[in-house]
Scaffold this motif. Structure first.
Motif, PDB file in Angstrom:
ATOM      1  N   ALA A 234       0.978  -1.141  -0.046  1.00  0.00           N
ATOM      2  CA  ALA A 234       0.136   0.001  -0.127  1.00  0.00           C
ATOM      3  C   ALA A 234       0.986   1.304  -0.037  1.00  0.00           C
ATOM      4  CB  ALA A 234      -1.081   0.093   1.205  1.00  0.00           C
ATOM      5  N   GLN A 235       0.296   2.321  -0.719  1.00  0.00           N
ATOM      6  CA  GLN A 235       1.129   3.714  -0.523  1.00  0.00           C
ATOM      7  C   GLN A 235       0.226   4.161   0.632  1.00  0.00           C
ATOM      8  OE1 GLN A 235       3.474   4.964  -1.943  1.00  0.00           O
ATOM      9  NE2 GLN A 235       3.644   3.488  -3.843  1.00  0.00           N
ATOM     10  N   PRO A 236       1.096   4.951   1.331  1.00  0.00           N
ATOM     11  CA  PRO A 236       0.536   5.682   2.410  1.00  0.00           C
ATOM     12  C   PRO A 236      -0.201   7.027   2.239  1.00  0.00           C
ATOM     13  CG  PRO A 236       2.698   6.141   2.322  1.00  0.00           C
ATOM     14  CD  PRO A 236       2.727   4.832   1.235  1.00  0.00           C
ATOM     15  N   LYS A 237      -1.622   6.889   2.806  1.00  0.00           N
ATOM     16  CA  LYS A 237      -2.457   7.880   2.381  1.00  0.00           C
ATOM     17  C   LYS A 237      -1.951   9.354   2.760  1.00  0.00           C
ATOM     18  CE  LYS A 237      -6.527   4.860   3.722  1.00  0.00           C
ATOM     19  NZ  LYS A 237      -7.632   4.737   4.651  1.00  0.00           N
ATOM     20  N   ALA A 238      -0.950   9.535   3.735  1.00  0.00           N
ATOM     21  CA  ALA A 238      -0.499  10.784   4.020  1.00  0.00           C
ATOM     22  C   ALA A 238       0.164  11.708   2.604  1.00  0.00           C
ATOM     23  CB  ALA A 238       0.737  10.704   5.241  1.00  0.00           C
ATOM     24  N   ILE A 239       0.819  10.556   1.824  1.00  0.00           N
ATOM     25  CA  ILE A 239       1.384  11.424   0.607  1.00  0.00           C
ATOM     26  C   ILE A 239       0.796  11.579  -0.715  1.00  0.00           C
ATOM     27  CG2 ILE A 239       3.586  10.103   1.395  1.00  0.00           C
ATOM     28  CD1 ILE A 239       3.136   8.299  -1.030  1.00  0.00           C
ATOM     29  N   SER A 240      -0.617  11.163  -0.486  1.00  0.00           N
ATOM     30  CA  SER A 240      -1.681  11.253  -1.511  1.00  0.00           C
ATOM     31  C   SER A 240      -1.827  12.821  -1.603  1.00  0.00           C
ATOM     32  CB  SER A 240      -3.083  10.682  -1.161  1.00  0.00           C
ATOM     33  OG  SER A 240      -3.936  11.087  -2.157  1.00  0.00           O
ATOM     34  N   GLY A 241      -1.588  13.299  -2.727  1.00  0.00           N
ATOM     35  CA  GLY A 241      -1.876  14.701  -3.215  1.00  0.00           C
ATOM     36  C   GLY A 241      -0.509  15.542  -2.963  1.00  0.00           C
ATOM     37  N   HIS A 242       0.529  14.731  -2.498  1.00  0.00           N
ATOM     38  CA  HIS A 242       1.703  15.745  -2.178  1.00  0.00           C
ATOM     39  C   HIS A 242       2.970  15.251  -3.318  1.00  0.00           C
ATOM     40  CE1 HIS A 242       0.002  16.365   1.836  1.00  0.00           C
ATOM     41  NE2 HIS A 242       0.841  17.358   1.897  1.00  0.00           N
ATOM     42  N   THR A 243       3.172  16.167  -4.101  1.00  0.00           N
ATOM     43  CA  THR A 243       4.129  16.089  -5.120  1.00  0.00           C
ATOM     44  C   THR A 243       5.470  16.290  -4.460  1.00  0.00           C
ATOM     45  OG1 THR A 243       3.964  18.412  -5.711  1.00  0.00           O
ATOM     46  CG2 THR A 243       2.804  16.882  -6.951  1.00  0.00           C
ATOM     47  N   SER A 244       5.675  16.684  -3.374  1.00  0.00           N
ATOM     48  CA  SER A 244       7.100  16.888  -2.600  1.00  0.00           C
ATOM     49  C   SER A 244       6.856  16.339  -1.440  1.00  0.00           C
ATOM     50  CB  SER A 244       7.162  18.341  -2.474  1.00  0.00           C
ATOM     51  OG  SER A 244       8.349  18.571  -1.777  1.00  0.00           O
ATOM     52  N   LEU A 245       7.969  15.397  -1.251  1.00  0.00           N
ATOM     53  CA  LEU A 245       8.139  14.692   0.165  1.00  0.00           C
ATOM     54  C   LEU A 245       8.315  15.677   1.040  1.00  0.00           C
ATOM     55  CD1 LEU A 245       9.119  11.141  -0.610  1.00  0.00           C
ATOM     56  CD2 LEU A 245       7.277  11.583   0.598  1.00  0.00           C
ATOM     57  N   PHE A 246       9.422  16.676   0.832  1.00  0.00           N
ATOM     58  CA  PHE A 246       9.795  17.864   1.685  1.00  0.00           C
ATOM     59  C   PHE A 246       8.690  18.534   2.242  1.00  0.00           C
ATOM     60  CE2 PHE A 246      13.174  16.808  -1.610  1.00  0.00           C
ATOM     61  CZ  PHE A 246      13.834  16.080  -0.502  1.00  0.00           C
ATOM     62  N   ALA A 247       7.693  18.806   1.402  1.00  0.00           N
ATOM     63  CA  ALA A 247       6.489  19.778   2.096  1.00  0.00           C
ATOM     64  C   ALA A 247       5.724  18.904   2.966  1.00  0.00           C
ATOM     65  CB  ALA A 247       5.720  20.090   0.685  1.00  0.00           C
ATOM     66  N   LEU A 248       5.679  17.487   2.590  1.00  0.00           N
ATOM     67  CA  LEU A 248       4.918  16.957   3.632  1.00  0.00           C
ATOM     68  C   LEU A 248       5.703  16.548   4.952  1.00  0.00           C
ATOM     69  CD1 LEU A 248       2.822  14.574   4.411  1.00  0.00           C
ATOM     70  CD2 LEU A 248       4.081  13.111   3.090  1.00  0.00           C
ATOM     71  N   LEU A 249       6.912  16.267   4.747  1.00  0.00           N
ATOM     72  CA  LEU A 249       7.812  16.112   6.176  1.00  0.00           C
ATOM     73  C   LEU A 249       7.993  17.407   7.003  1.00  0.00           C
ATOM     74  CD1 LEU A 249      10.572  13.763   4.625  1.00  0.00           C
ATOM     75  CD2 LEU A 249       8.294  13.317   6.052  1.00  0.00           C
ATOM     76  N   ARG A 250       7.875  18.495   6.386  1.00  0.00           N
ATOM     77  CA  ARG A 250       8.012  19.765   7.085  1.00  0.00           C
ATOM     78  C   ARG A 250       6.879  19.968   8.039  1.00  0.00           C
ATOM     79  NH1 ARG A 250      10.097  22.115   2.268  1.00  0.00           N
ATOM     80  NH2 ARG A 250       7.864  22.828   1.723  1.00  0.00           N
TER      81      ARG A 250
END
Length: 699
Positions: A330-346
């Motif tokens: 499964a792909q984690p739902k948290a990254i859905s819609g995020h093109t940048s992992l850096f933006a998510l991790l901030r």
């Protein structure tokens, strides 16, 4: 020793510790049980049988070879159980003979008949039809004969060098050749380029009819010795000491030294001889004498001398109905819609549970860093990975793009040395800074750090894991990954990388525990804190999971905690030298091992801490080598939702598992848990598969 009254027994007494080698063999018995389990799909059962063979090969190459060396050098060194190397070797020999006997009974009495009922057959020479024999003759002439080199044994033809774990044949002969020479025995080596199992074409056989390479050569062996009479044809295999010996302090370039040492792995000291059980005594004695081995080193087996080669059948048979149901992580739902992992991790950390969740976000983390113009540097440890690793490709792209790339490559990762030398050379060729860790210590930590310039200044992003940067094993091993922008964690990582590539005192870390400096002391301190809480009447609880538990001081601390009333659950997949359930010493300790579809690889430690639980994930087992001879990292899981998830998914589900769990007894044996009728499908891996992928463990 009678352990019924152990209240006053010293906690370092040898009777309270198990032998490491025997515990490792116990683990292989649990894997073999899966090969015998009718609930497991048939070809998966064959795979588990092959895994046991691979495990035993490494056991002889490393563990048995090590015992033999200790004896040869007159060592009186003992493990915590107090046994001398000679006694351990004698016991190990008896136990391995029993285990290998069980393997072949499983093959001959269970798996082969069941495979035949599924039209997957291994044809004996006596059962070949005329058309099959003719096909074999042509195959031998075209594919096999050109690469064979028969070696007669006489003063001009000494016994050839036999490679480690290679397939060989002792051929007995009568008569004289064109030069008047007689040679009663010859050796034929099967080159590694030849497949050990060949599938017959369907126009002369069933859909999945196989023959062994040994049968092909046997049926045509007279072609190798024209004019002589072949009186016997007997397969054999030799296992050798495979440890590499490089004095790191005496070499100028570790990579060059290891590359020069690798070819010797194939020709180390002999430690085991395997022969077919049809081999006559005189040939067995000849081989034992040549290899300077004793009868205790001899394994006469009723079947192929290398069961691991049967693994090829799983792909060749093309029977997905006899395998575990395929699944897509499964792909984690948290990254859905995020093109940048850096933006998510901030915004928040990302926790991944492999193989139920995909490893691709970890690969994508490195790829995005390689492609992002704002990324200045990438620093990463590499212990094991695939030969064509997408992560290494991304690091190369980053270096080519002008980013500062630092790779700490562990050249001494056992049996991955050649692969790691190759990837180190690829990275060096594009200008990456490649270092090989610390002399005398393996770099086993799993860390990747990205340095990025942002509007607010330099920001660090990191990945910490319990498993390797290996996309293939990430689908087979259970592991945790934490992607984070936590400034304390990432600064700790940067300090560690600076220490790995430079020199100086060990850095004072903010949150991470690091071996060989703070990890052992940190774990001991937390065990002792639980002990003091229990003595003060405030409870005390420890749950920890790992691959192996051997370190004596940790075991003594756990015994002391148990005596104080701390409830301790240990989920130890493999070797465990602690003895649970001993009255007055370890009656508050339970040890269980879970063996199932995926290899349990996560290391997680939980300390109740008076109601404010600490949860740690780590690269390290509780072994002396991990604490004192490796660079390891343990990282805290601090976000409350992630901490609860880790406790639920890696600890609580496993403690409740009553399908795949084995309870360790105080005598070192294991008893498999049996579910009640109302809970017959309960298994930790099945629950997690269903949760993340909607895939059943079994169909």
């Amino acid at each position: 020793m009678d352990l019924t009254d152990t209240t006053e027994l010293a906690l370092d007494h040898p009777s309270l510790y198990f032998n490491r080698e025997l515990s490792l063999l116990q683990f292989n018995r649990r894997v073999l049980a899966l090969a015998q389990d009718p609930k497991v799909p048939l070809l998966e059962r064959l795979k588990f049988l092959c895994i046991v063979s691979n495990n035993l090969d490494e056991f002889f190459e490393v563990r048995v070879a090590g015992l033999i060396q200790q004896i040869a050098f007159g060592s009186t060194q003992t493990g915590p159980d107090g046994a001398l190397p000679e006694a351990v070797l004698e016991t190990v020999s008896a136990e391995t003979h029993r285990l290998i006997g069980e393997q072949y009974r499983c093959l001959n009495e269970c798996l082969l008949p069941e495979l035949a009922r599924e039209s997957i057959c291994f044809l004996r020479r006596a059962d070949w039809t005329a058309a099959q024999r003719e096909w074999v003759r042509l195959y031998f002439e075209r594919e096999v004969l050109p690469v064979l080199t028969p070696m007669s044994l006489d003063p001009a033809h000494p016994f050839p060098k036999v490679q480690n774990k290679g397939l060989n044949f002792a051929v007995t002969l009568e008569g004289r050749d064109a030069y008047g020479r007689s040679s009663p025995i010859a050796i034929v080596q099967a080159p590694r380029v030849l497949p050990r199992i060949v599938k017959l074409p369907t126009h002369i056989a069933g859909p999945n009819d196989f023959i062994f390479l040994s049968s092909i050569i046997h049926d045509n062996v007279d072609r190798l010795f024209h004019g002589l009479k072949v009186t016997g044809f007997h397969q054999f295999r030799v296992t050798r000491n495979s440890e590499l010996f490089v004095d790191e302090e005496e070499v100028d370039n570790l990579l060059s030294a290891l590359a020069g040492e690798l070819p010797r792995r194939h020709f180390g000291e002999e430690v085991r001889l395997e022969v077919a059980d049809t081999c006559p005594p005189e040939v067995v004695e000849f081989l034992l004498k040549h290899f300077k081995l004793e009868h205790s080193d001899l394994f006469q087996v009723p079947g192929p001398v290398n069961l691991a080669r049967l693994m090829a059948v799983i792909d060749l048979a093309n029977r997905p109905d006899l395998l575990f149901p395929p699944f897509t992580p499964a792909q984690p739902k948290a990254i859905s819609g995020h093109t940048s992992l850096f933006a998510l991790l901030r915004r928040r950390p990302l926790l991944l549970h492999h193989p139920y969740q995909s490893f691709s976000p970890v690969v994508e983390f490195i790829r995005q860093a390689a492609q992002d113009p704002d990324v200045l540097a990438i620093k990463q440890t590499l212990y094991r990975t695939t030969p064509n690793s997408p992560i290494v490709d991304a690091l190369i792209d980053a270096a080519v793009a002008g980013k500062q790339v630092t790779a700490v490559v562990e050249l001494k990762a056992r049996f991955d040395e050649a692969n790691n030398i190759a990837l180190a050379e690829r990275l060096e060729a594009v200008g990456a800074q490649v270092v090989y860790g610390i002399v005398g210590h393996k770099t086993h930590a799993k860390m990747a750090l990205v340095v990025r310039r942002e509007k607010t200044g330099i920001r660090l992003y990191g990945h910490l894991g319990t498993g390797n940067y290996h996309p293939r094993t990430a689908r087979q091993y259970t592991d945790l990954s934490l992607l984070t922008a936590d400034p304390d964690l990432t600064q700790d990582m940067n300090d560690l990388f600076m220490h790995l590539t430079g020199v100086g005192r060990a850095p004072r870390l903010r949150k991470l525990l690091q071996a060989p400096f703070s990890l052992h002391a940190g774990i001991l301190a937390r065990i002792r804190r639980e002990t003091e809480l229990a003595r003060a009447g405030k409870g005390g609880r420890i749950i920890a999971r790992m691959n192996s538990l051997l370190e004596p001081e940790i075991i003594r601390a756990l015994y002391e905690a148990s005596r104080a009333g701390v409830r301790i659950d240990l989920i130890v997949r493999g070797v465990c030298c602690l003895r649970p359930g001993i009255s007055g010493v370890s009656d508050n300790i339970r040890v269980l091992s879970v063996v199932d579809r995926f290899l349990e690889h996560s290391r997680v430690y939980c300390f109740e801490n008076g109601g404010e639980p600490e949860v740690w994930a780590a690269s390290a087992d509780w072994m002396s080598r991990n604490f004192f001879r490796r660079l390891e990292v343990a990282f805290p899981i601090e976000a409350s939702d992630l901490r609860k998830r880790v406790m639920r998914e890696t600890l609580e589900l496993y403690l409740a598992d009553n399908c795949s769990a084995w309870d360790m007894q105080s005598d070192g044996s294991y008893v498999k848990r049996r579910p009640g009728a109302e809970e017959a499908c309960r298994a930790a891996q099945a629950i997690l598969l269903a949760k993340y992928t909607e895939t059943p463990l079994y169909e």
